[in-house]
Motif scaffolding. Structure first.
Motif, PDB file in Angstrom:
ATOM      1  N   THR A 158      -2.453  10.564  -9.617  1.00 28.27           N
ATOM      2  CA  THR A 158      -3.169  11.276  -8.551  1.00 28.27           C
ATOM      3  C   THR A 158      -4.542  10.658  -8.311  1.00 28.27           C
TER       4      THR A 158
ATOM      5  N   GLN B 153      -3.941   7.287  -6.614  1.00 26.29           N
ATOM      6  CA  GLN B 153      -3.439   7.436  -5.252  1.00 26.29           C
ATOM      7  C   GLN B 153      -4.575   7.811  -4.308  1.00 26.29           C
ATOM      8  N   TYR B 154      -5.439   8.716  -4.755  1.00 28.42           N
ATOM      9  CA  TYR B 154      -6.539   9.179  -3.924  1.00 28.42           C
ATOM     10  C   TYR B 154      -7.648   8.137  -3.806  1.00 28.42           C
ATOM     11  N   GLY B 155      -7.601   7.117  -4.697  1.00 31.07           N
ATOM     12  CA  GLY B 155      -8.635   6.095  -4.643  1.00 31.07           C
ATOM     13  C   GLY B 155      -9.852   6.423  -5.487  1.00 31.07           C
TER      14      GLY B 155
ATOM     15  N   LEU C  37       1.209   4.026  -4.411  1.00 34.50           N
ATOM     16  CA  LEU C  37       0.773   3.220  -5.557  1.00 34.50           C
ATOM     17  C   LEU C  37       1.536   1.903  -5.605  1.00 34.50           C
ATOM     18  N   TYR C  38       0.877   0.870  -6.120  1.00 40.63           N
ATOM     19  CA  TYR C  38       1.597  -0.318  -6.545  1.00 40.63           C
ATOM     20  C   TYR C  38       1.773  -0.231  -8.053  1.00 40.63           C
TER      21      TYR C  38
ATOM     22  N   ASN D 247      -4.192   1.247  -6.763  1.00 37.35           N
ATOM     23  CA  ASN D 247      -4.324   1.844  -5.433  1.00 37.35           C
ATOM     24  C   ASN D 247      -4.061   0.762  -4.388  1.00 37.35           C
ATOM     25  N   GLN D 248      -3.248   1.097  -3.382  1.00 32.56           N
ATOM     26  CA  GLN D 248      -2.809   0.067  -2.433  1.00 32.56           C
ATOM     27  C   GLN D 248      -3.962  -0.510  -1.617  1.00 32.56           C
ATOM     28  N   ALA D 249      -4.847   0.372  -1.171  1.00 32.71           N
ATOM     29  CA  ALA D 249      -5.968  -0.141  -0.370  1.00 32.71           C
ATOM     30  C   ALA D 249      -6.911  -0.956  -1.248  1.00 32.71           C
TER      31      ALA D 249
ATOM     32  N   GLY E 299       6.495  -0.616  -3.287  1.00 36.64           N
ATOM     33  CA  GLY E 299       5.546  -0.179  -4.302  1.00 36.64           C
ATOM     34  C   GLY E 299       5.198  -1.301  -5.278  1.00 36.64           C
TER      35      GLY E 299
ATOM     36  N   TYR F 286      -7.334  -2.164   6.822  1.00 30.00           N
ATOM     37  CA  TYR F 286      -7.955  -1.403   5.736  1.00 30.00           C
ATOM     38  C   TYR F 286      -9.468  -1.515   5.868  1.00 30.00           C
TER      39      TYR F 286
END
Lengths: 213, 383
Positions: A58, A61-63, A83-84, A189-191, B190, B278
Motif C-alpha cells: 500500500t 502503490q501510493y508512492g 506495482l512492479y 512504485n511504477q511512477a 507488473g 509522468y
C-alpha cells in the motif's frame, strides 16, 4: 533525488540488511531497538520507513515509498495493482500450506465435495487454491493463531505459512497440501521507476547481484 | 440518518476546485480546437454491448450496468469515452474519408476505482485522431498531450514510450494460446519477474530468452539498442523499434523521454505504440494513450486511430491553486441606482456581487467595492 524504502521489522529486515549493504546502504538504527518509523541511512538520499509487512504494498502503490520488500503472500493478497515486482530476493522463504488436525481425512472430505470451513489470514490465496481444485469452501478470516481454529471446531482446515512446521506439530496439525513457495519480492512504485530511474536502477542492480542463491 | 454521506471514491467538487477544473477544461478544449480537433459529447449511457467490446474484461468490470425499461436491453454507464468516440468516427461520421480529429471532456463512472486515490467519477479529457496510420499522427497526439499538461502547469514532465506490438509479435511467434498470452501480458505489465519466469519456462528458444528480457528493457534511449541485441529479428519487432526510435528523436526537447518495452499498461484495445506522461507528485501516469487501429471495425468501419486521455480531477488534485480574481462588492442599499454601473462592470468581465448582510471582504471574496461619487460611481479598495 531521495529514495524511500519500505520494510517490515523482523525476519524481512534482518535478511534485507546484506542486500542493502551491497547497494552501499547502512541503516542508521536498528528498527527493533528504535521506536522511530522513519530511519535514516549512511546515504543522505536514502531513507527507510518501517511499516507492517502487509502494509508495504500500500505504501509503495501510493508512492509514500519508492521501493519496498514484501512477501509473495502479501503481494497476492494485495493484488499487486500499480506495482512492479522486478526481483525475487529469495529471502524469508517459506511455504503456503493447507493443514488439518491429525486424523482428519482431508482427501476423503474433498472427494465427497463437502463444504470445508477454512480459517486463514490469506483469503485470496485460499479462495483461489480451493476454486482451482473445484472444492467449495467457507473462508473464515483470522488475524493470528490460525492453528487454534481447527482445535476448537471453528474450521476444518487452515491455510497458513509454514517454515519449520514446529507450530503445526505442537498443535497436532499436519500439512496436507502445498499451495505456493513464498519468498520476498522487491516492489517498485511504477511512477518512481520512471521518474527516479537514475537513483533507483543502481539499487536494483546491486540487489540483483546480491540475491542469495 | 446520514443521508449526506457519499459512496466511497465519490466526491463533490467545491467552489475553489470547481473554478480551477472549469478553467483548465476550457483551456484544454481551446488548445484542442486550435489544433483542429472538433468537440463531441457522447451520451452518459449506452447499450452495454456497444460500450464494451467482446473480451474486454477489465472495462466490463469497471462498467456500472442497468436495464433499459424501454428496450429491455442492458445499458452501461460509460467507463471510458474512447470507444464511444471510435463509434462516432466509424458510424456517424462514416461519410468522411480523410483524417478526423475529435476531442471530448466529460465524466465517466467506474464501478471499481482504478487506484487507491482514484475517484470513481473521473473527468475524462482526451483527443483522438482517426484515418492516418503514419507515425506523424502519433507524434501530433503526443505533442498535444505534453502541451496540454504543461499548459495546465505540470512541471518536470517525463514521457514514457512503449509498443504493444513487440509482445504481441513474440506471443504469436511462440504460438501461445489466448489464455497463456493473457497471463503473460498481466505478469509483464507488473514486471513480475517471478511469474514471468514461471510462465516463460514452457516456451522454446529464442522466444523464452526474449520474453525474459522484456521486463528489463526500460530506461533511457539505450534501451532500443539493447532490445535490438536481445530480441529476435521479427519484422514486427524491427518495425516497432524503428517507430520508437523515430518518435524519440521527433519529440526530443518537449519532455524527458524514456522507453519501456514491457509497458503494456494501455487498455485492452491498444495495438501498437503506447505512451504515458509522468511527473513528480503523481504516483501514477497523468495521461496515457496509444494506437488502437481497427477498434471501429465492430461498428462497421476499421480505421487507424491514435489518441490520449487524462483525468482532470486527478490532475487538479496536485496542481497549486491559481489565484483567481476577487470581486467587487456593492452594498444592497446602493440598489437600484447602481444597476447600470453593475451591468457595465460585469460586461467588462468583473465579478460584482450584492452584499445584503454587510459581510467581511474575506467572506465575500471581494477586494474592491462600488461606491457613489460626486461624478457617478467609483471602485475603491475594500478590506
Amino acid at each position: 533525488m531521495t529514495i524511500t524504502i519500505a520494510l517490515s521489522k523482523g525476519r524481512i529486515f534482518e535478511e534485507t540488511v546484506p542486500l542493502l549493504a551491497a547497494a552501499g546502504i547502512v541503516p542508521a538504527e536498528a528498527p527493533e531497538s528504535s521506536r522511530k518509523l522513519i530511519i535514516g541511512t549512511n546515504r543522505p538520499d536514502v531513507r527507510l520507513v518501517i511499516v507492517r509487512a502487509s502494509d508495504v504494498p500500500t505504501y509503495v502503490q501510493y508512492g509514500a515509498a519508492d521501493l519496498g520488500i514484501a512477501g509473495r503472500d502479501v503481494l497476492i493478497e494485495h493484488g499487486g495493482v500499480g506495482l512492479y515486482q522486478p526481483l525475487d530476493l529469495n529471502i524469508a522463504k517459506c511455504r503456503m500450506m493447507v493443514a488439518v488436525p491429525e486424523g482428519f481425512d482431508y482427501d476423503d472430505a474433498v472427494r465427497h465435495g463437502a463444504r470445508l470451513k477454512v480459517a486463514t489470514k490469506y483469503p485470496q490465496i485460499a479462495r483461489e487454491h480451493f476454486a482451482g481444485k473445484g472444492v467449495h469452501v467457507d473462508i473464515i478470516k483470522l488475524y493470528g493463531s490460525m492453528e487454534l481454529a481447527p482445535l476448537v471446531g471453528l474450521a476444518d482446515a487452515i491455510v497458513d505459512l509454514v517454515s519449520t512446521g514446529g507450530t503445526l506439530k505442537a498443535n497436532k496439525l499436519v500439512a496436507v497440501e502445498h499451495i505456493l513457495d513464498i519468498s520476498s519480492r522487491l516492489v517498485v512504485n511504477q511512477a518512481a521507476l520512471k521518474l527516479k530511474y537514475q537513483a533507483i536502477q543502481p539499487v536494483l542492480d546491486a540487489f540483483a547481484g546480491a540475491v542469495p542463491a | 440518518m446520514r443521508n449526506w454521506l457519499l459512496p466511497e471514491h465519490i466526491a463533490d467538487i467545491l467552489p475553489a476546485t470547481a473554478r480551477q477544473v472549469e478553467s483548465a477544461k476550457a483551456a484544454m478544449l481551446d488548445l484542442f480546437r486550435s489544433a483542429g480537433y472538433e468537440l463531441v459529447s457522447p451520451p452518459l449511457i449506452e447499450y452495454a454491448d456497444s460500450l464494451i467490446s467482446e473480451g474486454d474484461d477489465a472495462l466490463d468490470l469497471k462498467t456500472f450496468k442497468l436495464v433499459d425499461q424501454l428496450s429491455g436491453r442492458q445499458l452501461g454507464l460509460r467507463a471510458d469515452i474512447t470507444p464511444q468516440v471510435a463509434r462516432i468516427d466509424a458510424h456517424l461520421l462514416s461519410g468522411r474519408q480523410g483524417v478526423t480529429r475529435l476531442c471530448y471532456a466529460g465524466s465517466v463512472v467506474h464501478a471499481l476505482p482504478s487506484g487507491l486515490m482514484s475517484s470513481r467519477e473521473p473527468l475524462q479529457v482526451g483527443a483522438e485522431l482517426y484515418g492516418y496510420a503514419g507515425i506523424e499522427a502519433d507524434e501530433e497526439i503526443i505533442a498535444l498531450m505534453l502541451e496540454v499538461l504543461s499548459q495546465a502547469g505540470v512541471a518536470g514532465l517525463r514521457l514514457d514510450l512503449g509498443h504493444v506490438g513487440i509482445f504481441r509479435a513474440l506471443a504469436a511467434a511462440a504460438g501461445l494460446s489466448h489464455k497463456a498470452t493473457r497471463e503473460l501480458f498481466l505478469a509483464l505489465q507488473g514486471k513480475d519477474v517471478g511469474t514471468v519466469n514461471e510462465l516463460a519456462g514452457r516456451l522454446a528458444e529464442p522466444w523464452r530468452a526474449a520474453v525474459l528480457a522484456l521486463p528489463e528493457l526500460y530506461g533511457p534511449a539505450d534501451v532500443l539498442a539493447r532490445a535490438r541485441a536481445v530480441l529476435p529479428p521479427l519484422p514486427e519487432i524491427d518495425a516497432a523499434l524503428d517507430q520508437l526510435a523515430a518518435l524519440g528523436d521527433a519529440l526530443k526537447g518537449q519532455a524527458e523521454i524514456g522507453f519501456d518495452l514491457a509497458e503494456l499498461r494501455g487498455d485492452d484495445y491498444h495495438t501498437g505504440l503506447v505512451y504515458a506522461a509522468y511527473a513528480p507528485g503523481w504516483s501514477e501516469a497523468l495521461a496515457r494513450g496509444g494506437r488502437y487501429d481497427n477498434v471501429g471495425e465492430r461498428f462497421g468501419r476499421a480505421r487507424p486511430a491514435t489518441g490520449f486521455s487524462l483525468d482532470l480531477r486527478d490532475l487538479i488534485r496536485i496542481l497549486p491553486e491559481r489565484d483567481s480574481v476577487r470581486g467587487i462588492r456593492v452594498a444592497a442599499a446602493q440598489l437600484p441606482a447602481a444597476k447600470a454601473e453593475i451591468a457595465r462592470l460585469r460586461a467588462a468581465g468583473e465579478v460584482v456581487l450584492i452584499d445584503y448582510l454587510g459581510e467581511s471582504a474575506e467572506a465575500l471574496y471581494c477586494d474592491r467595492e462600488l461606491i457613489p461619487a460626486a461624478s457617478g460611481w467609483q471602485v475603491v479598495p475594500f478590506n
